[in-house]
Design a protein around this motif. Structure first.
Motif, PDB file in Angstrom:
ATOM      1  N   ALA A  23       0.948  -1.237   0.069  1.00 37.60           N
ATOM      2  CA  ALA A  23       0.102  -0.057   0.051  1.00 37.60           C
ATOM      3  C   ALA A  23       1.001   1.223   0.056  1.00 37.60           C
ATOM      4  N   GLU A  24       1.990   1.108   0.838  1.00 37.08           N
ATOM      5  CA  GLU A  24       2.932   2.274   0.561  1.00 37.08           C
ATOM      6  C   GLU A  24       3.589   2.554  -0.602  1.00 37.08           C
ATOM      7  N   ARG A  25       4.112   1.642  -1.091  1.00 35.86           N
ATOM      8  CA  ARG A  25       4.526   1.631  -2.563  1.00 35.86           C
ATOM      9  C   ARG A  25       3.470   2.154  -3.583  1.00 35.86           C
ATOM     10  N   LEU A  26       2.170   1.791  -3.467  1.00 36.97           N
ATOM     11  CA  LEU A  26       1.131   2.179  -4.640  1.00 36.97           C
ATOM     12  C   LEU A  26       0.316   3.375  -4.131  1.00 36.97           C
ATOM     13  N   GLY A  27       0.709   4.000  -3.135  1.00 36.71           N
ATOM     14  CA  GLY A  27      -0.109   5.284  -2.515  1.00 36.71           C
ATOM     15  C   GLY A  27      -1.493   5.090  -2.062  1.00 36.71           C
ATOM     16  N   ILE A  28      -1.805   3.783  -1.726  1.00 32.20           N
ATOM     17  CA  ILE A  28      -3.117   3.358  -1.564  1.00 32.20           C
ATOM     18  C   ILE A  28      -3.228   2.930   0.142  1.00 32.20           C
ATOM     19  N   LYS A  29      -4.154   2.670   0.591  1.00 30.74           N
ATOM     20  CA  LYS A  29      -4.426   2.428   1.919  1.00 30.74           C
ATOM     21  C   LYS A  29      -4.671   0.576   2.201  1.00 30.74           C
ATOM     22  N   PRO A  30      -3.764   0.319   3.231  1.00 33.68           N
ATOM     23  CA  PRO A  30      -3.693  -1.146   3.306  1.00 33.68           C
ATOM     24  C   PRO A  30      -5.252  -1.645   3.462  1.00 33.68           C
ATOM     25  N   GLY A  31      -5.121  -2.975   2.868  1.00 26.27           N
ATOM     26  CA  GLY A  31      -6.532  -3.542   2.814  1.00 26.27           C
ATOM     27  C   GLY A  31      -7.328  -3.127   1.272  1.00 26.27           C
ATOM     28  N   ASP A  32      -6.895  -2.065   0.607  1.00 27.25           N
ATOM     29  CA  ASP A  32      -7.212  -1.689  -0.559  1.00 27.25           C
ATOM     30  C   ASP A  32      -7.227  -2.904  -1.656  1.00 27.25           C
ATOM     31  N   ARG A  33      -8.194  -2.983  -2.355  1.00 29.35           N
ATOM     32  CA  ARG A  33      -8.049  -4.243  -3.409  1.00 29.35           C
ATOM     33  C   ARG A  33      -7.041  -3.854  -4.561  1.00 29.35           C
ATOM     34  N   VAL A  34      -6.269  -5.122  -4.734  1.00 26.65           N
ATOM     35  CA  VAL A  34      -5.273  -4.869  -5.943  1.00 26.65           C
ATOM     36  C   VAL A  34      -5.511  -6.218  -6.880  1.00 26.65           C
ATOM     37  N   MET A  35      -4.706  -6.200  -7.989  1.00 27.61           N
ATOM     38  CA  MET A  35      -4.413  -7.251  -9.028  1.00 27.61           C
ATOM     39  C   MET A  35      -3.083  -7.801  -8.695  1.00 27.61           C
ATOM     40  N   ARG A  36      -2.812  -9.066  -8.057  1.00 32.26           N
ATOM     41  CA  ARG A  36      -1.605  -9.555  -7.897  1.00 32.26           C
ATOM     42  C   ARG A  36      -1.149 -10.590  -9.048  1.00 32.26           C
ATOM     43  N   THR A  37      -0.305 -10.364  -9.481  1.00 32.74           N
ATOM     44  CA  THR A  37       0.229 -11.429 -10.725  1.00 32.74           C
ATOM     45  C   THR A  37       1.660 -12.142 -10.228  1.00 32.74           C
ATOM     46  N   ARG A  38       1.737 -13.319 -10.299  1.00 30.19           N
ATOM     47  CA  ARG A  38       3.032 -13.883 -10.349  1.00 30.19           C
ATOM     48  C   ARG A  38       3.576 -14.499 -11.679  1.00 30.19           C
ATOM     49  N   TYR A  39       4.725 -14.229 -11.828  1.00 30.21           N
ATOM     50  CA  TYR A  39       5.617 -14.536 -13.074  1.00 30.21           C
ATOM     51  C   TYR A  39       6.770 -15.631 -12.806  1.00 30.21           C
ATOM     52  N   LEU A  40       6.970 -16.604 -13.650  1.00 29.47           N
ATOM     53  CA  LEU A  40       8.238 -17.180 -13.726  1.00 29.47           C
ATOM     54  C   LEU A  40       8.607 -16.930 -15.134  1.00 29.47           C
ATOM     55  N   TYR A  41       9.652 -16.558 -15.169  1.00 32.82           N
ATOM     56  CA  TYR A  41      10.293 -16.352 -16.560  1.00 32.82           C
ATOM     57  C   TYR A  41      11.520 -17.246 -16.825  1.00 32.82           C
ATOM     58  N   ARG A  42      11.781 -17.544 -18.189  1.00 30.50           N
ATOM     59  CA  ARG A  42      12.695 -18.638 -18.368  1.00 30.50           C
ATOM     60  C   ARG A  42      13.502 -18.045 -19.669  1.00 30.50           C
ATOM     61  N   THR A  43      14.809 -18.131 -19.456  1.00 31.77           N
ATOM     62  CA  THR A  43      15.660 -17.938 -20.771  1.00 31.77           C
ATOM     63  C   THR A  43      16.147 -19.421 -21.261  1.00 31.77           C
ATOM     64  N   GLU A  44      15.661 -19.630 -22.367  1.00 29.11           N
ATOM     65  CA  GLU A  44      15.981 -20.907 -23.047  1.00 29.11           C
ATOM     66  C   GLU A  44      15.587 -22.196 -22.285  1.00 29.11           C
ATOM     67  N   GLY A  45      14.561 -22.108 -21.585  1.00 26.42           N
ATOM     68  CA  GLY A  45      14.206 -22.992 -20.749  1.00 26.42           C
ATOM     69  C   GLY A  45      14.454 -23.141 -19.416  1.00 26.42           C
TER      70      GLY A  45
END
Length: 251
Positions: free
Chosen positions: A122-144
């Motif tokens: 929330a501090e990094r986004l300038g919003i309030k704790p508990g506000d709704r966010v879209m959270r996305t997790r990624y796994l990146y690969r290079t040549e597998g």
């Protein structure tokens, strides 16, 4: 101890490290036993043990159950290129664009879900704790090969009920933050990246490879539109296999 004088265990570790680096102790070679270190360097068992612990903590050696301690293979670090947003890249995401510049084949997998912002996010986004966010997790690969984990958070106050709600689905799937925000008439004009290092968490090294506690590079990135944070992300990269390289234009 006088200033500049090394403890005995560090002197032993330094000499063994030098032998590893110059090839006298090549990868997969068994490290001299504690008794041999004690005899060769004229030190106590405690000093020999502490020297071995130093090399293990530094990632130069690894223990193999029931077999002993061996020199780890240390491949030349590959580059993770960071160039920032470049217009006119067509359908390429920033990751694919940057890795293509280095001749690598990059792929990724992801999953998104709605969540509530912690106090830190929330501090990094300038919003309030508990506000709704879209959270996305990624796994990146290079040549597998797994090379980077990333978790991003976008405030639903910006993207909610819009075609770009899900970063990897919809008409601009995979286009990156700048292009997706532009579809909402939100002009991203700045990005900040804070780079640090820390021990890798067990769940991170299980995916990226390596041993829990080995050092990872952590990049905390935030995109801004006229001072408003519209996305923040944590990127985690294994420090023993990759080096982050910044290529920034001079304007």
């Amino acid at each position: 101890m006088p200033f500049g004088e090394q403890p005995a265990y560090l002197r032993v570790a330094e000499d063994l490290r030098r032998k590893i680096l110059d090839g006298s102790l090549p990868p997969h070679t068994r490290l001299p036993s504690q008794a041999r270190i004690r005899a060769e360097y004229g030190v106590s068992d405690t000093v020999a043990l502490e020297a071995r612990k130093v090399l293990m903590a530094e990632g130069f050696v690894e223990g193999r159950s029931g077999s002993g301690t061996y020199v780890r293979e240390r491949p030349d670090p590959r580059l993770v290129v960071r160039t920032g947003y470049r217009p006119g890249s067509g359908q390429a995401t920033p990751f694919r664009q940057e890795q293509a510049d280095e001749g690598f084949k990059g792929t990724w997998e992801s999953n998104s879900f709605q969540d509530t912002a912690t106090a830190r996010i929330a501090e990094r986004l300038g919003i309030k704790p508990g506000d709704r966010v879209m959270r996305t997790r990624y796994l990146y690969r290079t040549e597998g090969e797994p090379m980077m984990l990333a978790t991003s958070w976008e405030p639903l106050s910006v993207t909610g009920r819009s075609p770009v709600l899900l970063p990897e689905e919809g008409p601009l799937a995979g286009q990156g933050v700048v292009e997706r925000m532009a579809a909402l008439d939100v002009v991203v004009d700045n990005v900040a990246e804070d780079v640090g290092a820390r021990p890798g968490l067990a769940e991170e090294t299980a995916v990226l490879g390596g041993v829990p506690g080995h050092v990872v590079i952590e990049i905390r990135r935030t995109y801004y539109a006229s001072g408003l944070p519209v996305e923040t992300a944590d990127l985690v990269i294994p420090a023993d296999r990759y080096r982050v390289s910044y290529r920034m234009p001079v304007k």
